[in-house]
Design a protein around this motif. Structure first.
Motif, PDB file in Angstrom:
ATOM      1  N   ALA A  49      21.891  12.470   4.645  1.00 15.74           N
ATOM      2  CA  ALA A  49      20.691  11.637   4.554  1.00 15.74           C
ATOM      3  C   ALA A  49      19.613  12.341   3.722  1.00 15.74           C
ATOM      4  CB  ALA A  49      20.157  11.306   5.943  1.00 15.74           C
ATOM      5  N   VAL A  50      19.538  13.685   3.837  1.00 14.70           N
ATOM      6  CA  VAL A  50      18.592  14.451   3.017  1.00 14.70           C
ATOM      7  C   VAL A  50      18.935  14.278   1.543  1.00 14.70           C
ATOM      8  CG1 VAL A  50      17.784  16.780   2.414  1.00 14.70           C
ATOM      9  CG2 VAL A  50      18.107  16.160   4.821  1.00 14.70           C
ATOM     10  N   ASP A  51      20.241  14.339   1.223  1.00 13.50           N
ATOM     11  CA  ASP A  51      20.687  14.114  -0.159  1.00 13.50           C
ATOM     12  C   ASP A  51      20.221  12.755  -0.658  1.00 13.50           C
ATOM     13  OD1 ASP A  51      21.976  16.547  -0.043  1.00 13.50           O
ATOM     14  OD2 ASP A  51      23.960  15.698   0.348  1.00 13.50           O
ATOM     15  N   ASP A  52      20.364  11.729   0.181  1.00 16.48           N
ATOM     16  CA  ASP A  52      19.974  10.363  -0.199  1.00 16.48           C
ATOM     17  C   ASP A  52      18.471  10.258  -0.436  1.00 16.48           C
ATOM     18  OD1 ASP A  52      22.603   9.554   0.001  1.00 16.48           O
ATOM     19  OD2 ASP A  52      22.408   8.830   2.070  1.00 16.48           O
ATOM     20  N   VAL A  53      17.697  10.939   0.399  1.00 15.28           N
ATOM     21  CA  VAL A  53      16.227  10.906   0.241  1.00 15.28           C
ATOM     22  C   VAL A  53      15.831  11.556  -1.081  1.00 15.28           C
ATOM     23  CG1 VAL A  53      14.028  11.771   1.152  1.00 15.28           C
ATOM     24  CG2 VAL A  53      15.728  10.810   2.712  1.00 15.28           C
ATOM     25  N   LEU A  54      16.494  12.665  -1.442  1.00 14.55           N
ATOM     26  CA  LEU A  54      16.188  13.329  -2.713  1.00 14.55           C
ATOM     27  C   LEU A  54      16.533  12.430  -3.897  1.00 14.55           C
ATOM     28  CD1 LEU A  54      17.361  16.996  -2.007  1.00 14.55           C
ATOM     29  CD2 LEU A  54      15.020  16.201  -2.311  1.00 14.55           C
ATOM     30  N   LYS A  55      17.640  11.700  -3.807  1.00  8.75           N
ATOM     31  CA  LYS A  55      18.004  10.735  -4.867  1.00  8.75           C
ATOM     32  C   LYS A  55      16.944   9.638  -4.964  1.00  8.75           C
ATOM     33  CE  LYS A  55      22.988  11.439  -4.316  1.00  8.75           C
ATOM     34  NZ  LYS A  55      24.242  10.851  -3.768  1.00  8.75           N
ATOM     35  N   ASP A 112       0.808  -1.216   0.000  1.00  7.95           N
ATOM     36  CA  ASP A 112       0.000   0.000   0.000  1.00  7.95           C
ATOM     37  C   ASP A 112       0.845   1.272   0.000  1.00  7.95           C
ATOM     38  OD1 ASP A 112       1.026  -0.049   2.553  1.00  7.95           O
ATOM     39  OD2 ASP A 112      -0.883  -0.416   3.557  1.00  7.95           O
ATOM     40  N   TYR A 113       2.137   1.123  -0.286  1.00  8.21           N
ATOM     41  CA  TYR A 113       3.046   2.277  -0.281  1.00  8.21           C
ATOM     42  C   TYR A 113       2.690   3.250  -1.403  1.00  8.21           C
ATOM     43  CZ  TYR A 113       7.403   4.908  -1.041  1.00  8.21           C
ATOM     44  OH  TYR A 113       8.345   5.898  -1.229  1.00  8.21           O
ATOM     45  N   LYS A 114       2.477   4.514  -1.023  1.00  4.93           N
ATOM     46  CA  LYS A 114       2.200   5.571  -1.987  1.00  4.93           C
ATOM     47  C   LYS A 114       3.106   6.750  -1.688  1.00  4.93           C
ATOM     48  CE  LYS A 114      -2.614   4.549  -3.109  1.00  4.93           C
ATOM     49  NZ  LYS A 114      -4.003   5.074  -3.133  1.00  4.93           N
ATOM     50  N   PRO A 115       4.212   6.882  -2.419  1.00  3.84           N
ATOM     51  CA  PRO A 115       5.114   8.020  -2.168  1.00  3.84           C
ATOM     52  C   PRO A 115       4.388   9.335  -2.424  1.00  3.84           C
ATOM     53  CG  PRO A 115       5.665   6.941  -4.244  1.00  3.84           C
ATOM     54  CD  PRO A 115       4.648   6.071  -3.568  1.00  3.84           C
ATOM     55  N   ASN A 116       4.528  10.269  -1.504  1.00  5.27           N
ATOM     56  CA  ASN A 116       3.816  11.538  -1.658  1.00  5.27           C
ATOM     57  C   ASN A 116       4.596  12.681  -1.005  1.00  5.27           C
ATOM     58  OD1 ASN A 116       2.644  11.959   1.263  1.00  5.27           O
ATOM     59  ND2 ASN A 116       2.234   9.812   0.728  1.00  5.27           N
ATOM     60  N   GLN A 117       4.203  13.885  -1.315  1.00  3.71           N
ATOM     61  CA  GLN A 117       4.916  15.077  -0.845  1.00  3.71           C
ATOM     62  C   GLN A 117       4.887  15.202   0.675  1.00  3.71           C
ATOM     63  OE1 GLN A 117       4.579  18.736  -3.122  1.00  3.71           O
ATOM     64  NE2 GLN A 117       4.148  19.902  -1.257  1.00  3.71           N
ATOM     65  N   ALA A 118       3.732  14.945   1.286  1.00  3.44           N
ATOM     66  CA  ALA A 118       3.614  15.088   2.745  1.00  3.44           C
ATOM     67  C   ALA A 118       4.582  14.159   3.469  1.00  3.44           C
ATOM     68  CB  ALA A 118       2.187  14.798   3.184  1.00  3.44           C
ATOM     69  N   LEU A 119       4.725  12.946   2.969  1.00  3.43           N
ATOM     70  CA  LEU A 119       5.628  11.951   3.588  1.00  3.43           C
ATOM     71  C   LEU A 119       7.071  12.430   3.529  1.00  3.43           C
ATOM     72  CD1 LEU A 119       6.355   9.079   4.660  1.00  3.43           C
ATOM     73  CD2 LEU A 119       6.371   8.326   2.269  1.00  3.43           C
ATOM     74  N   PHE A 120       7.525  12.836   2.337  1.00  2.00           N
ATOM     75  CA  PHE A 120       8.922  13.230   2.187  1.00  2.00           C
ATOM     76  C   PHE A 120       9.220  14.582   2.844  1.00  2.00           C
ATOM     77  CE2 PHE A 120       8.600  10.204  -1.456  1.00  2.00           C
ATOM     78  CZ  PHE A 120       9.539   9.303  -0.981  1.00  2.00           C
ATOM     79  N   THR A 121       8.226  15.460   2.904  1.00  2.00           N
ATOM     80  CA  THR A 121       8.410  16.734   3.611  1.00  2.00           C
ATOM     81  C   THR A 121       8.683  16.476   5.084  1.00  2.00           C
ATOM     82  OG1 THR A 121       6.967  17.950   2.085  1.00  2.00           O
ATOM     83  CG2 THR A 121       7.332  18.926   4.256  1.00  2.00           C
ATOM     84  N   LEU A 122       7.887  15.598   5.680  1.00  2.00           N
ATOM     85  CA  LEU A 122       8.035  15.267   7.100  1.00  2.00           C
ATOM     86  C   LEU A 122       9.393  14.649   7.385  1.00  2.00           C
ATOM     87  CD1 LEU A 122       6.703  15.106   9.898  1.00  2.00           C
ATOM     88  CD2 LEU A 122       5.762  12.877   9.240  1.00  2.00           C
ATOM     89  N   ILE A 123       9.802  13.715   6.545  1.00  2.00           N
ATOM     90  CA  ILE A 123      11.089  13.021   6.754  1.00  2.00           C
ATOM     91  C   ILE A 123      12.261  13.981   6.578  1.00  2.00           C
ATOM     92  CG2 ILE A 123      12.651  11.292   5.759  1.00  2.00           C
ATOM     93  CD1 ILE A 123      10.145   9.556   5.284  1.00  2.00           C
ATOM     94  N   ILE A 124      12.239  14.787   5.525  1.00  2.00           N
ATOM     95  CA  ILE A 124      13.348  15.719   5.261  1.00  2.00           C
ATOM     96  C   ILE A 124      13.446  16.775   6.356  1.00  2.00           C
ATOM     97  CG2 ILE A 124      14.087  17.597   3.732  1.00  2.00           C
ATOM     98  CD1 ILE A 124      13.340  15.775   1.377  1.00  2.00           C
TER      99      ILE A 124
END
Length: 397
Positions: free
Chosen positions: A101-107, A78-90
């Motif tokens: 780690a932020v660089d890795d998440v962007l990659k 059920d994984y759905k990559p989305n902006q809210a998820l990555f905003t929170l993590i970054i």
């Protein structure tokens, strides 16, 4: 509360500190238990909505745990990559200063399919790189890398990067970013040109700043009072008063009304060159143009009179300020009292001192010492003894 009631029921007396420690421990244990239960949900096959995923991540603080949880989430059906998820993590990684780690998440995001990101997302990332991490170069790289994420920057994000470069005093990079506007599809606006002028002025390149001022109509923009005030300020700082007033006149010809800040800059420039009379005339001109002078306007003229050692005029001007409902500074009172004392105008000193106290200022020991030394001349041995006593007291206290 339950713990305390249980102990009280058993007849156990608990000191407040012991109870608080026990309560804090119990709260911590409960928080970890709740966090564990939420993470444990990732092991279940039940479908998790995106907002439920966010609830699982929100309490996490450890950067390594964040990345581990992201790995586990990405393996779910059920994984759905989305902006809210990555905003929170970054945001969490940036707060922990884990920018690698932020660089890795962007990659990682680049490799995701169907993840739509907006300009707001990249504005936040760039802000984290620049303001939180001090990685201005990465902020620039991210700006120019946005199209590869199928997202184009707005002028707001573009101008933020320009402002970041000015604040970091990376003047060499400002021109490169500015020239890249067309490549990013950015339409230059007045704010962008104002930032550019600010950077050029701070780097000492006033000729280039004046050139950019001429570019405004070519870019379909209109300069503001802030545009002119910035250049006028730096011309005054460099002692180029004639050029500053020429620009002031040009500003008025173009129908841009100067504000109190513009007038204060010019009054300050005149004061620094000892042109007190001209600063007084400019203050009067300011009123005639319908621009109400503020405390800063009067203060600059007052300092000019004090610099010129025109202490009687300064006292009269200070009286005028008070009638206008404006409050002179502590430094102005101090300089005026010292000046009047030096000219043995002790009656005026007394009046200014009373006025100073009425304005809520407390004279310091050095001021009292100077006044007392002037009050008692050295014409007699008795007065010499008094002066020696004053010196002794001021050294002791």
């Amino acid at each position: 509360m339950i713990i305390r009631r249980s102990l009280v029921a058993r007849g156990v007396k608990t000191p407040p500190l012991v109870f608080q420690s026990a309560l804090s421990y119990a709260t911590t244990v409960q928080r970890y238990q709740d966090s564990f239960n939420k993470l444990n949900r990732l092991n279940h096959k039940d479908w998790l909505a995106p907002n439920e995923i966010l609830k699982i991540i929100t309490p996490l603080k450890d950067p390594d745990t964040l990345i581990s949880v992201l790995d586990r989430i990405s393996q779910r059906k059920d994984y759905k990559p989305n902006q809210a998820l990555f905003t929170l993590i970054i945001d969490k990684l940036a707060k922990a200063n884990k920018f690698d780690a932020v660089d890795d998440v962007l990659k990682r995001i680049k490799m995701e399919k169907g993840c739509r990101l907006s300009d707001d997302f990249f504005y936040g990332v760039i802000k984290n790189y620049g303001n939180v991490g001090g990685r201005v170069d990465r902020a620039i790289e991210t700006l120019f890398d946005m199209p590869s994420f199928n997202c184009w920057p707005t002028v707001k994000t573009f101008n933020f990067v320009l402002n970041l470069l000015v604040s970091a005093k990376k003047f060499g990079s400002i021109h490169d970013v500015y020239m890249g506007a067309a490549k990013l599809g950015i339409k230059i606006d007045a704010c962008c040109l104002n930032i550019l002028i600010k950077g050029l002025c701070e780097s000492g390149n006033l000729d280039a700043a004046l050139y950019v001022l001429d570019e405004f109509p070519k870019q379909g923009c209109r300069p503001t009072v802030r545009t002119f005030s910035t250049i006028i300020h730096w011309l005054c700082e460099k002692g180029k008063l004639d050029e500053a007033f020429e620009l002031f006149e040009k500003m008025e010809r173009e129908g841009i009304e100067p504000d109190a800040i513009t007038f204060n800059i010019l009054i300050s420039g005149l004061r620094k060159q000892g042109k007190v009379e001209q600063s007084i005339k400019l203050l009067d001109q300011m009123k005639l143009k319908g621009c109400h002078p503020n405390t800063g306007s009067y203060q600059e003229v007052l300092y000019g009179l004090l610099d010129a050692k025109r202490f009687v005029d300064a006292k009269q001007f200070m009286d005028h300020m008070l009638k206008e409902g404006l409050r002179p500074s502590f430094l102005a009172y101090k300089l005026l009292i010292h000046g009047l004392s030096g000219e043995n105008l002790m009656r005026d000193v007394d009046l200014v001192l009373k006025q100073m106290v009425q304005q809520g200022f407390v004279p310091k020991m050095g001021m009292w010492k100077r006044m007392l030394r002037r009050t008692f001349s050295k014409s007699s041995s008795y007065n010499c003894d008094i002066i020696e006593t004053i010196d002794y007291i001021t050294k002791k206290f």
